[in-house]
Design a protein around this motif. Structure first.
Motif, PDB file in Angstrom:
ATOM      1  N   ILE A 192      -9.672   5.916   3.461  1.00  0.00           N
ATOM      2  CA  ILE A 192      -8.102   5.901   3.490  1.00  0.00           C
ATOM      3  C   ILE A 192      -7.626   4.600   3.112  1.00  0.00           C
ATOM      4  CG2 ILE A 192      -6.479   5.791   5.299  1.00  0.00           C
ATOM      5  CD1 ILE A 192      -8.163   7.980   6.870  1.00  0.00           C
ATOM      6  N   LEU A 193      -8.226   3.551   3.062  1.00  0.00           N
ATOM      7  CA  LEU A 193      -7.933   2.348   2.596  1.00  0.00           C
ATOM      8  C   LEU A 193      -7.977   2.356   1.217  1.00  0.00           C
ATOM      9  CD1 LEU A 193      -7.044  -0.347   3.791  1.00  0.00           C
ATOM     10  CD2 LEU A 193      -9.280  -1.235   3.786  1.00  0.00           C
ATOM     11  N   MET A 232       0.879  -1.137   0.128  1.00  0.00           N
ATOM     12  CA  MET A 232       0.048   0.081   0.050  1.00  0.00           C
ATOM     13  C   MET A 232       0.877   1.165   0.064  1.00  0.00           C
ATOM     14  SD  MET A 232      -3.383  -0.491   2.287  1.00  0.00           S
ATOM     15  CE  MET A 232      -2.560  -1.376   3.661  1.00  0.00           C
ATOM     16  N   ARG A 233       0.377   2.458  -0.602  1.00  0.00           N
ATOM     17  CA  ARG A 233       1.273   3.486  -0.854  1.00  0.00           C
ATOM     18  C   ARG A 233       1.096   4.488   0.360  1.00  0.00           C
ATOM     19  NH1 ARG A 233      -0.574   7.962  -4.772  1.00  0.00           N
ATOM     20  NH2 ARG A 233      -2.591   8.095  -4.223  1.00  0.00           N
ATOM     21  N   SER A 234       1.990   5.167   0.761  1.00  0.00           N
ATOM     22  CA  SER A 234       1.821   6.205   1.474  1.00  0.00           C
ATOM     23  C   SER A 234       0.938   7.417   0.996  1.00  0.00           C
ATOM     24  CB  SER A 234       3.163   6.795   2.018  1.00  0.00           C
ATOM     25  OG  SER A 234       2.919   8.027   2.580  1.00  0.00           O
ATOM     26  N   LEU A 235       0.237   8.186   1.588  1.00  0.00           N
ATOM     27  CA  LEU A 235      -0.393   9.392   0.864  1.00  0.00           C
ATOM     28  C   LEU A 235       0.265  10.619   1.233  1.00  0.00           C
ATOM     29  CD1 LEU A 235      -4.016   8.289   2.079  1.00  0.00           C
ATOM     30  CD2 LEU A 235      -2.881   7.835   0.119  1.00  0.00           C
ATOM     31  N   ARG A 281      -5.171   4.301  -0.299  1.00  0.00           N
ATOM     32  CA  ARG A 281      -3.790   3.755  -0.252  1.00  0.00           C
ATOM     33  C   ARG A 281      -3.480   2.808  -1.075  1.00  0.00           C
ATOM     34  NH1 ARG A 281      -1.258   2.862   5.758  1.00  0.00           N
ATOM     35  NH2 ARG A 281       0.490   2.917   4.280  1.00  0.00           N
TER      36      ARG A 281
END
Lengths: 154, 292
Positions: B39-40, B1-4, B43
């Motif tokens: 948020i999920l 999962m990427r950082s925001l 990401r």
């Protein structure tokens, strides 16, 4: 390359006012672990399923992995480092801990639950902990630890 | 999962400011309420390059009020508050029940009813209850406010009648009457915190004494691109008593309204079967309550 954004956020953490400068869409978990180096809060699944990252937001358990620092501005956060001694002591004494990774989440959830319900039944305990997963020991000793923390046994 | 880390978040202090931001950034911005699903999603997404408008601190959108027989819920109200609300427990008890089973304690404390509606998952647990309550949504933009029945809000899988500059601000419905009885059902793969395989709500209006069904509303989730009302099953219930034959026939009829899919949580065949069974069990439970 895109510029990384940074903004300033102030909130109360374990009773003390803190200000951090970080990207506004950092999760509270990223801020706690990577900016403030409070590594008691664990990153289990990053998706709100396991409860290892549980912290109290204005007194109620939430997932710090599903909370952005922008949502925390002006609020009150308590992490496992800010929880009193009684609950962790009861977890240790009851042998409720094996690998330990899930325990900070359990401890935080337990502390908030006992605050609200100081003399719970076993069903109420299991229900309150339904969002916290332990993959080592099972839940019997964990439930016993919560009972002990509530003054039920020992 | 990427950082925001590269996503900008705007945090307005008032509703007016939030509507202004939505108006200026039409379409290029996502609304962050509780964030437990968004948020999920972000990401996991590789395509999102927009901004977020964080409405989490707009406490003016957190309320539950009873005005006459009308129940009004502010869109940011979290599910813990809904589940525990004496107003909801009295005037729409099956919505309180649905709220209780949406997720873990942690999710209930943060996820909002408005977020559950706009996120538009066909498996969203608050929706069947809101469908049988025939809830009204209030959508507000900088310039205007409009009201929409919840069933008209969904145009297809995750397709909404929501303009880019509009915000869902309120959910309202009439309180359940004396001669109405409703129930929510959910079948998930984990009791504590699971996405529904099937869910639904049943609301019946009965003639006092004889218990003949005057009006029936059945809403089913996770078995079609949107929540659906089981119109044929509802029609079949009208004018009848909840006997064994009627309950069996009605639960068989729900399949005419659904179009389930195979996915990681269950096959289409399994979903259809569980849907029938749960409607039967729910009618059976309602019949039990009426008898006592």
């Amino acid at each position: 390359m895109r510029l990384r954004l940074s903004k300033q956020f102030s909130f109360v953490l374990n009773g003390e006012a803190v200000t951090v400068t970080c990207p506004p869409a950092y999760t509270l978990l990223e801020v706690l672990r990577h900016v403030l180096h409070l590594t008691g809060t664990k990153d289990g699944c990053s998706s709100g399923d396991c409860g290892a990252c549980t912290v109290l937001l204005d007194g109620r358990p939430v997932h710090s992995c599903l909370t952005l620092i922008s949502q925390v501005e002006g609020r009150n956060v308590v992490t496992v480092e800010g929880i009193g001694e009684n609950v962790p002591k009861c977890y240790a004494e009851e042998g409720a801990v094996q690998c330990g990774y899930c325990i900070p989440g359990f401890v935080v959830t337990t502390a908030a639950f006992l605050e609200e319900n100081p003399s719970p039944t076993e069903d109420e305990i299991r229900d309150a902990l339904r969002g916290n997963l332990c993959r080592c020991t099972g839940y019997v000793k964990i439930v016993n630890a919560v009972k002990k923390a509530a003054g039920g046994i020992g | 999962m990427r950082s925001l880390a590269y996503v900008d978040v705007l945090s307005p202090k008032t509703l007016e400011e939030a509507l202004e931001i939505l108006d200026e950034n039409k379409g290029d911005i996502r609304v962050l309420a509780g964030g437990t699903d968004l948020i999920l999603q972000l990401r996991k997404s590789t395509s999102f390059n927009g901004k977020l408008v964080n409405i989490f601190s707009l406490d003016q959108l957190r309320y539950i009020r009873l005005e006459g027989t009308n129940v009004k819920i502010g869109a940011l109200t979290d599910f813990h508050t809904i589940a525990e609300s004496p107003i909801i427990q009295k005037h729409a008890p099956f919505l309180a029940d649905a709220a209780r089973w949406i997720g873990s304690v942690q999710i209930l404390n943060k996820a909002s009813i408005g977020g559950n509606i706009v996120n538009a998952s066909p498996a969203a647990d608050s929706l069947p209850a809101l469908y049988v309550l025939e809830a009204t949504l209030t959508l507000q933009s900088k310039a205007a406010k409009r009201h929409l029945p919840i069933s008209e809000f969904y145009k297809g899988y995750k397709k909404l009648d929501l303009r880019p500059n509009e915000l869902l601000v309120e959910i309202s419905f009439n309180s359940v009457k004396e001669n109405q009885i409703g129930m929510f059902f959910k079948h998930g793969l984990r009791q504590g915190d699971a996405i529904s395989v099937v869910n639904g709500a049943v609301l019946l209006e009965v003639t006092p004494g004889s218990h003949v069904v005057r009006d029936a509303r059945i809403a089913l989730g996770a078995v079609a691109p949107t929540v659906v009302r089981a119109k044929e099953a509802e029609a079949h219930l009208k004018g009848k008593k909840l006997d064994e034959k009627t309950m069996s026939e009605v639960s068989e009829l729900v399949v005419t309204s659904i179009s389930p899919i195979d996915d990681v949580r269950g096959s289409a065949v399994y979903r259809a079967e569980m849907c029938k069974n749960y409607v039967y069990m729910t009618l059976w439970k309602i019949a039990e309550v009426l008898r006592s």
